[in-house]
Design a protein around this motif. Structure first.
Motif: not given
Length: 133
Positions: A20-28
């Motif tokens: 989830d953290s990876l997805k959030t960072n990639l989304g950002e």
């Protein structure tokens, strides 16, 4: 499960939390890239608009300078014509003075003038005959 500090930071995290953290960072990151691309587009449009304005201004300046150059050229041509007339008048005055001087010399020394004229005619005739050969 205590691991020493400085080892893998995600080792104690739940795998779904790391994802989830990876997805959030990639989304950002994607959101920032999209914003950067949008800002670049605005900058390019602004630069193109400014360049177009500068081009129009430059074109107007070039036309103005060319028109001024044409007017200056016409003025120079008119001045050249007047200068040529002045030079022609001066030359005509000098030629009249020369003819008057020659006439005066002929009146003062008619025999010498006849001799010089005869000799000049003879030289010219010789030169003309040698050119025919």
């Amino acid at each position: 499960m205590n691991q020493p500090t400085g080892s893998n930071p995600t080792a104690g995290l739940n795998p779904s939390t790391a994802t989830d953290s990876l997805k959030t960072n990639l989304g950002e990151a994607g959101s920032h890239l999209k914003s950067a691309a949008s800002a670049a587009g605005v900058a390019v449009k602004g630069a193109a608009g400014a360049a177009g304005d500068e081009l129009r201004l430059g074109r107007a300046n070039v036309k103005s300078e060319l028109a001024d150059s044409a007017l200056a050229g016409l003025a120079a041509a008119e001045s050249g014509s007047a200068a040529a007339r002045e030079q022609m008048d001066a030359l005509m005055d000098k030629s009249r003075d020369l003819v008057d001087s020659a006439a005066e010399l002929i009146r003062e020394r008619p025999l010498a003038s006849f001799g010089v004229a005869f000799a000049a005619g003879w030289v010219i005739a010789k030169l003309a005959r040698s050119g025919d050969k």
